[in-house]
Structure formats: structure tokens, C-alpha cells
Design a protein around this motif. Structure first.
Motif, PDB file in Angstrom:
ATOM      1  N   TYR A   1       0.818  -1.209   0.000  1.00  0.00           N
ATOM      2  CA  TYR A   1       0.000   0.000   0.000  1.00  0.00           C
ATOM      3  C   TYR A   1       0.859   1.269   0.000  1.00  0.00           C
ATOM      4  CZ  TYR A   1      -4.308  -2.630   0.743  1.00  0.00           C
ATOM      5  OH  TYR A   1      -5.389  -3.466   0.578  1.00  0.00           O
ATOM      6  N   GLU A   2       2.134   1.141   0.351  1.00  0.00           N
ATOM      7  CA  GLU A   2       3.012   2.308   0.333  1.00  0.00           C
ATOM      8  C   GLU A   2       3.206   2.846  -1.083  1.00  0.00           C
ATOM      9  OE1 GLU A   2       6.596   1.406   2.421  1.00  0.00           O
ATOM     10  OE2 GLU A   2       5.553   0.904   4.280  1.00  0.00           O
ATOM     11  N   ILE A   3       2.971   2.001  -2.072  1.00  0.00           N
ATOM     12  CA  ILE A   3       2.986   2.458  -3.465  1.00  0.00           C
ATOM     13  C   ILE A   3       1.559   2.639  -3.979  1.00  0.00           C
ATOM     14  CG2 ILE A   3       3.556   1.763  -5.831  1.00  0.00           C
ATOM     15  CD1 ILE A   3       6.142   0.589  -4.766  1.00  0.00           C
ATOM     16  N   ILE A   4       0.667   1.732  -3.604  1.00  0.00           N
ATOM     17  CA  ILE A   4      -0.713   1.782  -4.109  1.00  0.00           C
ATOM     18  C   ILE A   4      -1.432   3.054  -3.679  1.00  0.00           C
ATOM     19  CG2 ILE A   4      -2.990   0.708  -3.873  1.00  0.00           C
ATOM     20  CD1 ILE A   4      -1.557  -2.011  -3.896  1.00  0.00           C
ATOM     21  N   HIS A   5      -1.388   3.389  -2.398  1.00  0.00           N
ATOM     22  CA  HIS A   5      -2.159   4.535  -1.917  1.00  0.00           C
ATOM     23  C   HIS A   5      -1.736   5.856  -2.558  1.00  0.00           C
ATOM     24  CE1 HIS A   5      -3.643   2.285   1.927  1.00  0.00           C
ATOM     25  NE2 HIS A   5      -4.496   2.182   0.932  1.00  0.00           N
TER      26      HIS A   5
END
Length: 578
Positions: free
Chosen positions: A40-44
Motif C-alpha cells: 500500500y506504500e505504493i498503491i495509496h
């Protein structure tokens, strides 16, 4: 870990039996889209920037949260724990390879370690049709009900042994207009070798091949979802994992290998891989429909790799490992037939027939250090499977540590690990685990005795030989990213609490939670917890109290020597074997 039954009791729900879902019409009842290494550190941030619309829709309509991986967060145990609901001490997969107990050798692990305990087998036995595409640790492929299985790594990259039934390979050839290639041959990229200069042209070829193969898999998915519909569908997108391994430094200014030129060429590659993953999700939903339950999962997260730790050097310095120092003379073994062939006398080799197997010994100078130099009669501990094993009497063939001294040896190693400092003077080890602290079950004996992690997993053990320094800076080695614990979980289906974020979910919780979500009975033998909190008002689950299935297939690879060597070379290029 609390059992599934215990976990749901903990949140105060009382259960009774409920009817099973019908599976006669082959309408998809659950699709799992695995995005290998997704975080999620890239997705969000990408969603906040208006990207990844299909993933964003699932997060908005469904329930999501970080998914804690296994220790260590490696692909084989993580995926296997995910689809069995068991810890590695029960499913027996700790790495791509497994220790051959009673020796110092290793063999490739395969699906024989767990068959029957996985969600694909469970649903097949209940009469649901199953489609599985490129899920890791599913080689050799095994029979599923009224469906198909195309294996994921580790596996031969081509050939009809990679799919069940075999005619699936013909179907994929028809779809692609060429034979299906499962993955890149990574051996030529030599991901762990540090060079004096980074060859940026190398990455262009790799990027293009990674995306080409994943686009082909997307074409297969689209065709199979339409022409081979199944009640249960499970696929794993691998391009995200590979791109984060090889391209992390190009979008991380803190990495020693970061350059403006590299960032200009490859700074978007990782985001491009997530964009392709989002395309997978969107095309799947367009076929199966928005009302069909769909889950997004990853086996682990990702982050930078800044340093290597030379574990064998440390073990030698501490006196735990002793080896012969190269160069030294040793006897080399040849066969008479081979000597004659090298001399151009192949016709003589044919004439002498079986006599060609007569051994001929000759002295040779050994110049390169490797594991064969270890003096086991003086070695107390050695590195294996990214951990440390004690050279134990009655377990290892030349063990020297007695059962009485085992615990004190482990405790001593732990104390010394805690004293290690990173090059900047900070404490190196931020996690040290005895195997019995993180695994349970009869297969725990196959695990390393100790696992440890360093610098938030930005420093990874490297089992090389002859290094004088304990640490090396990662700069020009092709692999610049490594796994983290924080994977992803999300599920969208009618009835879940839209937009809710849950916390504390473990990868072993995935299978029981997804079975529960589609009203399937959850085996009481699973270690993972049912996450009833995906619902505002959790419905009653159904339990399957039948005994835990026992796999009767070999748990190590039955590939031939050439295939095994090819698989190992490719895994070595990807940094998984050393």
C-alpha cells in the motif's frame, strides 16, 4: 497462534450450521488476484494521484488492510501459508529449497509438500470448479475439479509439464500464437553481483521481457475467464515483484545506486508494473461482474536493499564455522570415457563401453571457496535457508553439538547477533527468532534453528565465501529492492463494510477468511483466523471438522537434473538462491 475457531469465538459470535453455496452453474463465486510483492506504500499514493482506478474501486467498495507476511517474508512460505491457512511448520515450505534432513544437501520444494491442504484442493473436493493461473509453489500442477492449473515458480519455464490438464498448453499456444513462457530466465542478469559500473542497458531488455510475458498472461486470463469459466479463480501477477527487485534504486534517491540517468530511464517502471496489475484487475471484473466477490492479496511488501551481510564471514569470525582456506590441492575425479572424449578419441570410448565408467583420480588446485570447504568436524553452526542451523549430533551427518548443548549454543549465537553493528554504528538485528517461536507442527524440524532480520530488512544475508568485511554496500548489483512484511489484503463483495480498513491481519488468515466470505465451511485444522470484522454484522461461519489432509506426494522436486539446474540458476539470478 489461536485457531480459526478460537479467533471467531474471541469476538463473541455464536455459530450454527448454514447451507453451502451451490456450484453447478460455473458462475465465478470468488476470484483472487494476487499482486506479488504489492504494498500500500505504493498503491495509496498512486490512487491519490488519480491512478489505479480498478484497485481503487475495490478498496472503496470493500474492506482492506495490510497483510503481515511470514518470517522471513519469502515468496514460497508466504503464498503457501496464504492458500493453506497453515504455518510453515505444518505445510513444510520455508524457502524455494528444503533441507534434506540427514545430509547437508538441499532440494527444490514443490506442491507435494501441501497438496490436499490448499484452498484449490479443498474447493475441488466440494465440487467447485477451480482455475489456477501462475500461482507460486503449484509445480508440479495437480488435478483440480472441472478446471485447470498452470503452475507458478519454481518450475521449468516451458513444456507441457507446467499445466494440468496438458491440453491447456495447446490452448495457451493457440491464444498467444507461440508457446507459453512462464517467466524470465534470470540467470543471465546475475542479480547479486556487485560490479564497478552499472550497465543501464541491461535493464531495458529485462523490463521489456517482463512486461511482454505479463501481457501474454493477461491475454490468457481474459480468454480463460471467458472460455474456461470456473467457480473459483486464482491468479498471481509477478511483474510487480520482479520490477521492485530490479528497479527499486531508480526511484529511490537514498539508494547508493540511484543516478539521474537511471531515474530518467527507469524511474517509472515500478509504477508501470502496478498500472499493469490494475489492468489485470479491471479486465477480470469486466468479465466476472462487479457483484462477484473478488480479493486482492500479496505475499509480502517491498522496500530498498541497501546492504549485504556476509553471514559466512561472521560465522567464521565468531568461531562457529571452520573451513579449509583456498587454494589447496584436492583429488579430482574423472571417468576414463570422458578423458578419451576430451582427447578426441570418442571412437575408443564407444569400443570400451562400460569400461568408460572407470574412475581416474588426479590432483587439482582448488582456487574458489565454497561450501565444500567446510570442516564439519569443527563447525558448530552454518547458514541455510536465510537462517542459521546448528550442526547437531544425530541430525546432521557430522554434527558435533550435543542435544544437551543445543539450547546454550542457540542462546550464545543470539547474544552475539545482538552485538552486530551496521556500518553507521546502529544495531543491526531488529528481529531474532528461534524456530519454535514462529513455527509449530511436525515440519518445524526442517526449518533453520534461527531466523533473523537486519536494519528493517534493508540488509539481507549473502552466503558468499572469502569476504573480509561483514557488510557490503548495494550499489551496482542489479537487485536493489527486497521484501518487507507489509503485504496487502482487500475484498469486495456484497455485504462487506464498504471502505473499512482492518488491522492486524496475518497471511495465514487469508484462506479461512475467504472461505468464510463465500459461505464455505472453514477447516478447523487451519491455523489462521477468520476475520469476521470484514462485516459490520458478521454472519455465522460453517465449520469443517474433518481431519487435516495428509499429502502422499514427494515434497521435493521430481524434475530431472537439467530442469532442476535450470530452475536453480534462474532463482539464483533473481537473488533467491546463492
Amino acid at each position: 497462534m489461536m485457531s480459526v475457531e478460537g479467533s471467531v469465538k474471541r469476538i463473541g459470535i455464536v455459530y450454527s450450521s448454514s447451507p453451502r453455496l451451490s456450484s453447478h452453474n460455473h458462475m465465478t463465486k470468488l476470484a483472487i488476484i494476487g499482486i506479488d510483492g504489492a504494498t500500500y506504500e505504493i498503491i495509496h499514493p498512486m490512487i491519490e494521484a488519480g491512478e489505479l482506478p480498478n484497485i481503487a474501486k475495490i478498496l472503496a467498495e470493500g474492506v482492506s488492510g495490510a497483510l503481515e507476511s511470514e518470517k522471513p517474508p519469502m515468496t514460497p512460505p508466504a503464498w503457501t501459508s496464504m492458500f493453506t491457512g497453515l504455518n510453515p511448520g505444518k505445510h513444510g515450505v520455508f524457502h524455494f529449497i528444503g533441507r534434506d534432513l540427514g545430509s547437508y544437501q538441499h532440494s527444490l520444494k514443490n506442491s507435494g509438500s501441501y497438496i490436499g491442504k490448499d484452498i484449490m484442493s479443498l474447493l475441488s473436493k466440494r465440487g467447485l470448479s477451480v482455475g489456477s493461473l501462475s500461482v507460486p509453489m503449484t509445480y508440479p500442477p495437480f488435478e483440480v475439479h472441472d478446471g485447470y492449473m498452470v503452475s507458478g515458480i519454481p518450475m521449468p519455464l516451458t513444456g507441457d509439464s507446467i499445466a494440468w490438464p496438458p491440453d491447456v498448453c495447446d490452448d495457451m499456444h493457440r491464444i498467444l500464437g507461440a508457446g507459453y513462457i512462464a517467466d524470465v530466465e534470470y540467470s543471465k542478469y546475475d542479480g547479486d553481483t556487485e560490479t564497478s559500473k552499472d550497465d543501464l542497458s541491461l535493464y531495458s531488455e529485462l523490463r521489456d521481457e517482463l512486461f511482454r510475458l505479463e501481457e501474454q498472461r493477461l491475454a490468457i486470463q481474459t480468454n480463460f475467464l471467458r472460455e474456461r469459466p470456473t467457480d473459483f479463480y486464482f491468479t498471481v501477477i509477478s511483474v510487480t515483484d520482479r520490477c521492485q527487485h530490479y528497479f527499486w534504486k531508480f526511484q529511490d534517491p537514498n539508494h547508493a545506486g540511484y543516478t539521474e540517468e537511471g531515474a530518467k530511464l527507469y524511474g517509472e517502471v515500478i509504477k508501470d508494473s502496478y498500472r499493469l496489475a490494475d489492468k489485470f484487475v479491471g479486465e477480470a471484473r469486466a468479465i466476472i461482474g462487479d457483484e462477484t466477490p473478488i480479493a486482492l492479496v500479496s505475499d509480502h511488501g517491498f522496500g530498498p536493499q541497501y546492504h549485504d551481510f556476509h553471514i559466512n564471514t561472521w560465522l567464521e569470525q565468531q568461531g562457529y564455522l571452520v573451513r579449509k582456506q583456498v587454494p589447496y590441492l584436492k583429488w579430482g575425479k574423472l571417468h576414463l570415457g570422458g578423458v578419451l572424449h576430451r582427447l578426441g578419441l570418442g571412437f575408443v570410448e564407444k569400443i570400451i563401453g562400460p569400461l568408460g565408467k572407470i574412475p581416474i583420480y588426479r590432483p587439482r588446485m582448488k582456487k574458489k571457496a565454497d561450501a565444500s570447504d567446510i570442516d564439519w568436524s569443527q563447525t558448530k553452526a552454518f547458514a541455510a535457508l536465510h537462517g542459521i542451523c546448528v550442526n547437531l549430533q544425530n541430525r546432521e551427518p557430522e554434527g558435533i553439538v550435543s542435544d544437551d548443548d543445543y539450547a546454550s549454543t542457540i542462546d550464545e549465537i543470539i547474544i552475539k547477533l545482538r552485538d552486530i553493528k551496521m556500518p553507521d554504528g546502529s544495531v543491526a538485528c531488529d528481529g531474532i527468532f528461534k524456530k519454535e517461536e514462529i513455527y509449530s507442527g511436525p515440519r518445524t524440524t526442517e526449518a533453520p534453528d534461527l531466523q533473523f532480520q537486519m536494519a528493517g530488512l534493508s540488509c539481507i544475508t549473502k552466503e558468499c565465501w572469502g569476504e573480509s568485511e561483514l557488510f557490503a554496500l548495494r550499489k551496482n548489483a542489479p537487485i536493489s529492492g527486497q521484501h518487507r512484511f507489509n503485504g496487502i489484503f482487500a475484498i469486495s463483495k456484497p455485504g462487506v463494510e464498504a471502505g473499512k480498513v482492518i488491522e492486524g491481519m496475518h497471511i495465514q488468515d487469508t484462506a479461512p477468511t475467504l472461505l468464510y466470505a463465500i459461505e464455505q465451511a472453514v477447516p478447523a485444522w487451519m491455523d489462521g483466523n477468520i476475520r469476521g470484522d470484514i462485516y459490520a454484522e458478521p454472519p455465522e461461519p460453517k465449520w469443517d471438522r474433518s481431519p487435516e489432509p495428509q499429502s502422499d506426494l514427494p515434497a521435493s522436486s521430481d524434475t530431472d537434473d537439467a530442469q532442476s539446474q535450470s530452475i536453480e540458476d534462474s532463482l539464483r539470478g533473481l537473488g533467491y538462491l546463492q
